[in-house]
Write a protein that holds these residues in place. Structure first.
Motif, mmCIF file in Angstrom:
data_model
loop_
_atom_site.group_PDB
_atom_site.id
_atom_site.type_symbol
_atom_site.label_atom_id
_atom_site.label_comp_id
_atom_site.label_asym_id
_atom_site.label_seq_id
_atom_site.Cartn_x
_atom_site.Cartn_y
_atom_site.Cartn_z
ATOM 1 N N CYS A 51 0.852 -1.195 0.000
ATOM 2 C CA CYS A 51 0.000 0.000 0.000
ATOM 3 C C CYS A 51 0.887 1.244 0.000
ATOM 4 O O CYS A 51 2.019 1.189 0.475
ATOM 5 C CB CYS A 51 -0.845 0.063 1.259
ATOM 6 N N GLY A 52 0.339 2.335 -0.464
ATOM 7 C CA GLY A 52 0.990 3.645 -0.358
ATOM 8 C C GLY A 52 2.379 3.661 -0.962
ATOM 9 O O GLY A 52 2.616 3.166 -2.068
ATOM 10 N N SER A 94 4.968 1.997 -0.150
ATOM 11 C CA SER A 94 5.526 0.656 -0.366
ATOM 12 C C SER A 94 5.070 0.092 -1.710
ATOM 13 O O SER A 94 5.798 -0.662 -2.369
ATOM 14 C CB SER A 94 5.088 -0.278 0.760
ATOM 15 N N ILE A 152 5.332 -5.970 0.741
ATOM 16 C CA ILE A 152 6.257 -4.902 1.140
ATOM 17 C C ILE A 152 5.566 -3.992 2.151
ATOM 18 O O ILE A 152 4.466 -3.504 1.895
ATOM 19 C CB ILE A 152 6.701 -4.064 -0.076
ATOM 20 N N SER A 153 6.209 -3.785 3.294
ATOM 21 C CA SER A 153 5.584 -2.943 4.318
ATOM 22 C C SER A 153 6.633 -2.376 5.261
ATOM 23 O O SER A 153 7.440 -3.123 5.806
ATOM 24 C CB SER A 153 4.578 -3.780 5.103
ATOM 25 N N GLN A 154 6.599 -1.082 5.429
ATOM 26 C CA GLN A 154 7.491 -0.458 6.408
ATOM 27 C C GLN A 154 7.128 -0.941 7.808
ATOM 28 O O GLN A 154 7.945 -1.500 8.520
ATOM 29 C CB GLN A 154 7.361 1.068 6.320
ATOM 30 N N SER A 155 5.859 -0.732 8.176
ATOM 31 C CA SER A 155 5.432 -1.005 9.559
ATOM 32 C C SER A 155 5.316 -2.490 9.846
ATOM 33 O O SER A 155 5.458 -2.923 10.984
ATOM 34 C CB SER A 155 4.074 -0.359 9.809
ATOM 35 N N GLY A 156 5.000 -3.246 8.804
ATOM 36 C CA GLY A 156 4.736 -4.669 9.022
ATOM 37 C C GLY A 156 3.383 -4.914 9.670
ATOM 38 O O GLY A 156 3.104 -6.013 10.155
ATOM 39 N N THR A 194 0.270 -3.263 8.269
ATOM 40 C CA THR A 194 -0.836 -2.751 7.446
ATOM 41 C C THR A 194 -1.889 -3.830 7.202
ATOM 42 O O THR A 194 -1.593 -4.902 6.673
ATOM 43 C CB THR A 194 -0.272 -2.202 6.122
ATOM 44 N N THR A 242 -2.434 -5.244 3.630
ATOM 45 C CA THR A 242 -1.318 -6.080 3.171
ATOM 46 C C THR A 242 -1.378 -7.451 3.842
ATOM 47 O O THR A 242 -1.176 -8.484 3.204
ATOM 48 C CB THR A 242 0.030 -5.368 3.445
ATOM 49 N N VAL A 281 5.297 10.626 9.221
ATOM 50 C CA VAL A 281 4.230 9.832 8.601
ATOM 51 C C VAL A 281 4.520 9.595 7.117
ATOM 52 O O VAL A 281 4.262 8.513 6.588
ATOM 53 C CB VAL A 281 2.860 10.512 8.830
ATOM 54 N N SER A 303 6.612 8.427 4.348
ATOM 55 C CA SER A 303 7.747 7.499 4.346
ATOM 56 C C SER A 303 8.860 7.981 3.407
ATOM 57 O O SER A 303 8.605 8.380 2.271
ATOM 58 C CB SER A 303 7.227 6.133 3.890
ATOM 59 N N GLU A 318 0.819 14.458 0.328
ATOM 60 C CA GLU A 318 0.643 14.031 1.720
ATOM 61 C C GLU A 318 0.950 15.151 2.714
ATOM 62 O O GLU A 318 0.229 15.329 3.683
ATOM 63 C CB GLU A 318 1.625 12.888 2.050
ATOM 64 N N ALA A 344 -2.257 8.491 8.876
ATOM 65 C CA ALA A 344 -1.696 7.755 10.010
ATOM 66 C C ALA A 344 -0.517 6.950 9.494
ATOM 67 O O ALA A 344 -0.471 6.576 8.327
ATOM 68 C CB ALA A 344 -2.739 6.834 10.612
ATOM 69 N N LYS A 345 0.419 6.703 10.379
ATOM 70 C CA LYS A 345 1.644 6.029 9.960
ATOM 71 C C LYS A 345 1.417 4.551 9.693
ATOM 72 O O LYS A 345 1.985 3.978 8.785
ATOM 73 C CB LYS A 345 2.692 6.189 11.076
ATOM 74 N N VAL A 394 -1.486 1.726 9.237
ATOM 75 C CA VAL A 394 -2.935 1.651 9.020
ATOM 76 C C VAL A 394 -3.407 0.222 9.288
ATOM 77 O O VAL A 394 -3.330 -0.649 8.421
ATOM 78 C CB VAL A 394 -3.297 2.140 7.601
HETATM 79 C C1 G6P Z 1 0.170 4.648 5.380
HETATM 80 C C2 G6P Z 1 1.363 5.557 5.525
HETATM 81 C C3 G6P Z 1 2.224 5.494 4.275
HETATM 82 C C4 G6P Z 1 2.601 4.054 3.978
HETATM 83 C C5 G6P Z 1 1.381 3.150 3.873
HETATM 84 C C6 G6P Z 1 1.758 1.686 3.811
HETATM 85 O O1 G6P Z 1 -0.702 5.143 4.425
HETATM 86 O O2 G6P Z 1 0.944 6.893 5.756
HETATM 87 O O3 G6P Z 1 3.403 6.255 4.484
HETATM 88 O O4 G6P Z 1 3.312 4.009 2.780
HETATM 89 O O5 G6P Z 1 0.565 3.317 5.035
HETATM 90 O O6 G6P Z 1 2.364 1.335 5.027
HETATM 91 P P1 G6P Z 1 3.398 0.161 5.248
HETATM 92 O O7 G6P Z 1 3.767 0.266 6.697
HETATM 93 O O8 G6P Z 1 2.661 -1.116 4.944
HETATM 94 O O9 G6P Z 1 4.549 0.363 4.339
#
Ligand code: G6P
Length: 609
Positions: A302-303, A305, A348-352, A354, A357, A400, A402, A489, A603-604, A606
């Protein structure tokens, strides 16, 4: 999404909870609240807006005698972000308080049921229903009341509950929203995110979906929702306090942009084998023959990623000659994707964390795919639910929007690509060339970051714009999408990314003297075509900001502004072209007086669909 922090120990709880909330504010920031247990019972304070408003609301009470409490920062889903709807929510007697991340999907049915049984709700939230349900189920044991209530709930939750009837206890549970227990000396914490408790401990226990824990100052007991005892091992978090503080920068986003030389070095450390021209990615948990058996790759994200995923498609298809599809996770899960045992899903996920995802991964797993993850947060849900993967090692990303996680994702994708390609037909020499180019990238990013002042000057000319177009071609088309996303954003300027040649099929209608157009125009096979697109913009008096290849003097004479990036292996260019676009968005947003780190409505992490 929302953030949860809870404390039980010997120290005064309110300052600990408020500092924790501040650290969590990036997860959601439309309202906040706390509930602490005092000699006189539960004290609850809530406010709409940011944590500072809550601190004002609490005023002198900050010093109150209480060694236990829970707190929450909210990103509204059900019910406007008012003081009334802010968490914690309490039962009618004011004896049980609950904070909740996620959505109780059957809350309407539950509310009806509760009303019939004499429980009235005062707020518009799904969460209040849950605290009433806990009360309804209460029969002397808080943990059992929570367990029984959760057995009646459909939806997702990370919750923390305290009660004046059970001093010294916090009951937490998770289903779909992260919940971590922080293990301290004579004190324990609970949180939705480890960064909220790093001031106190780096020893943590991650709850799994469907688990409940009863936490006291010196113990924690984990069971499943069906009451089966669970033993989790305590893990050590390697993140440090420095990493979650601004370190002299005005904003986390600027700090994180500037961290990229380091984070990119971390992404490749120990992973490059120059001699064989092959990356080492042991975390994938795949043998060479298994890598060779892969016939197709599905990337989901998402986003930002998702944009990294689009870049990955160009890399993998060109070098490894494998078909790649990239799809928004939210869309993937609701169609009927064709998957076989030779298909690999790359999440692919920054937060792990989402939710979309995770749901897409789950769907792919049900259909027999091996699921790999490119994840930043160690121990996160996606990291734990995948069959293998590559950690990004970018450190905590607090802004927030990325930035450093994105470049690390692209870097990780370049490593995966090189490995898959070397398993097929890419020669040692070609592999060595790519590995060398990868190794040079962090220094090149460092060099680029020194051009910050030039970008600030450009920002000063365009920060009042209402619209902005970003154009790129080939592998730099997703970089244009990402540049546009960054600007919209954080600055709220309407920005669109387009393939440069596609501009003439629509967006060209928008171009006039007020329209800045950012064009990634690198010296590659389509350079002349992109130059033609630039002329089309200029003929209509649009202003062109070009991202160009160092040494290209021709372009400087033709556009309004040019920002040079160093030469690199063609498929790695997005790692460089995105840096000036991040800085441009940042400076424009600052000049517009926007809250760069916590843009409105976003939100960082989701964790709801
Ligand atoms: C939110 C954040 C974005 C991020 C997206 C996916 O919308 O504001 O910055 O790219 O989630 O998040 P993830 O943690 O799965 O990469």
């Amino acid at each position: 999404m929302c953030g949860i922090i809870g404390y039980v120990g010997q120290k005064k709880s309110l300052p600990i909870l408020l500092t924790g909330l501040k650290r969590l504010e990036y997860r959601g920031y439309d309202s906040a609240g706390i509930a602490v247990l005092t000699e006189g019972g539960l004290m609850v304070a809530k406010s709409s807006g940011k944590i500072d408003r809550l601190i004002q609301e609490i005023g002198d009470n900050q010093d109150i005698d209480s060694t236990q409490g829970i707190a929450h920062t909210r990103w509204a889903t059900h019910g406007e972000p008012t003081q009334l709807n802010a968490h914690p929510h309490t039962d009618a007697q004011g004896e049980i308080a609950l904070v909740h991340n996620g959505i109780i999907e059957n809350y309407r049915t539950l509310r009806e049921f509760l009303r019939r049984n004499g429980y009235d709700t005062r707020t518009d939230t799904d969460t209040e229903t849950l605290v009433q349900l806990i009360r309804y189920n209460y029969d002397g044991c808080l943990t059992e009341a929570v367990r029984n209530a959760l057995n009646q709930v459909d939806g997702t939750y990370g919750i923390a509950v305290i009660s004046s009837l059970h001093p010294g206890q916090i009951v937490v549970a998770r289903m779909g929203s992260p919940l971590v227990i922080g293990h301290g000396e004579g004190e324990n914490l609970v949180a939705s995110d480890v960064s909220a408790m790093l001031d106190h401990t780096n020893r943590v226990v991650y709850l799994e979906d469907g688990e409940i824990a009863t936490v006291t100052a010196d113990s924690y007991e984990v069971t499943t929702i069906q009451n089966v005892k669970i033993n989790h091992k305590v893990e050590e978090v390697t993140w440090t306090l420095d990493e979650i503080e601004k370190g002299g920068y005005d904003h986390f986003m600027l700090k994180e942009i500037h961290e990229q030389p380091t984070t990119l070095r971390n992404a490749i450390r120990g992973r490059l084998n120059h001699e064989e021209g092959i990356p080492r990615l042991n975390g994938l948990n795949l043998q060479y023959d298994e890598l060779r058996n892969i016939k197709r790759i599905l990337i989901t994200a998402c986003g930002t990623s998702f944009h990294a995923g689009l870049i990955g498609r160009y890399m993998i298809e060109e070098l490894a000659r494998l078909p790649v599809e990239v799809e928004y996770a939210s869309e993937f899960r609701y169609r009927s994707p064709i998957i076989d045992e030779n298909t690999i899903m790359l999440a692919i996920s920054q937060s792990g964390e989402t939710a979309d995802t995770r749901a897409a991964m789950c769907e792919a797993k049900h259909r027999g795919a091996t699921v790999l993850g490119l994840v930043n947060v160690v121990g996160s849900t996606i990291a734990r639910e995948t069959d293998g993967g590559v950690y990004l090692h970018a450190g905590p990303e607090i802004g927030v929007a990325s930035t450093k996680a994105f470049t690390s994702q692209v870097m990780a994708l370049s490593l995966v690509t090189c490995l898959l390609a070397r398993m097929r037909h890419l020669s040692v020499q070609a592999g060595q060339e790519i590995i060398q180019a990868i190794e040079n990238i962090p220094d090149q990013v460092e060099q680029l970051l020194q051009a910050g002042d030039q970008i600030k000057e450009i920002a000063a000319q365009y920060y009042r714009s209402n619209n902005c177009l970003y154009l790129g071609r080939g592998i730099n088309y997703p970089a244009a999408l990402e540049g546009a996303l960054k600007l919209k954003e954080i600055s709220y300027i309407h920005a669109e990314g387009y393939p440069a040649a596609e501009m003439k099929h629509g967006p060209i209608a928008l171009i006039d003297e007020n329209m800045p157009v950012v064009v990634i125009a690198l010296k590659d096979a389509v350079y002349n075509k992109v130059m033609s697109n630039i002329s089309e913009v200029q003929t209509r008096r649009g202003k062109v900001i070009a991202i160009a290849t160092e040494g290209d003097t021709e372009i400087a004479e033709r556009v309004n502004h040019v920002i040079y990036i160093p030469q690199t292996y063609r498929l790695l260019t997005p790692l460089l072209s995105i840096i000036p676009l991040q800085l441009l968005a940042y400076h424009i947003a600052v000049m517009r007086g926007c809250n760069v780190d916590q843009p409105r409505n976003l939100a960082k992490s989701v964790t709801v669909e």
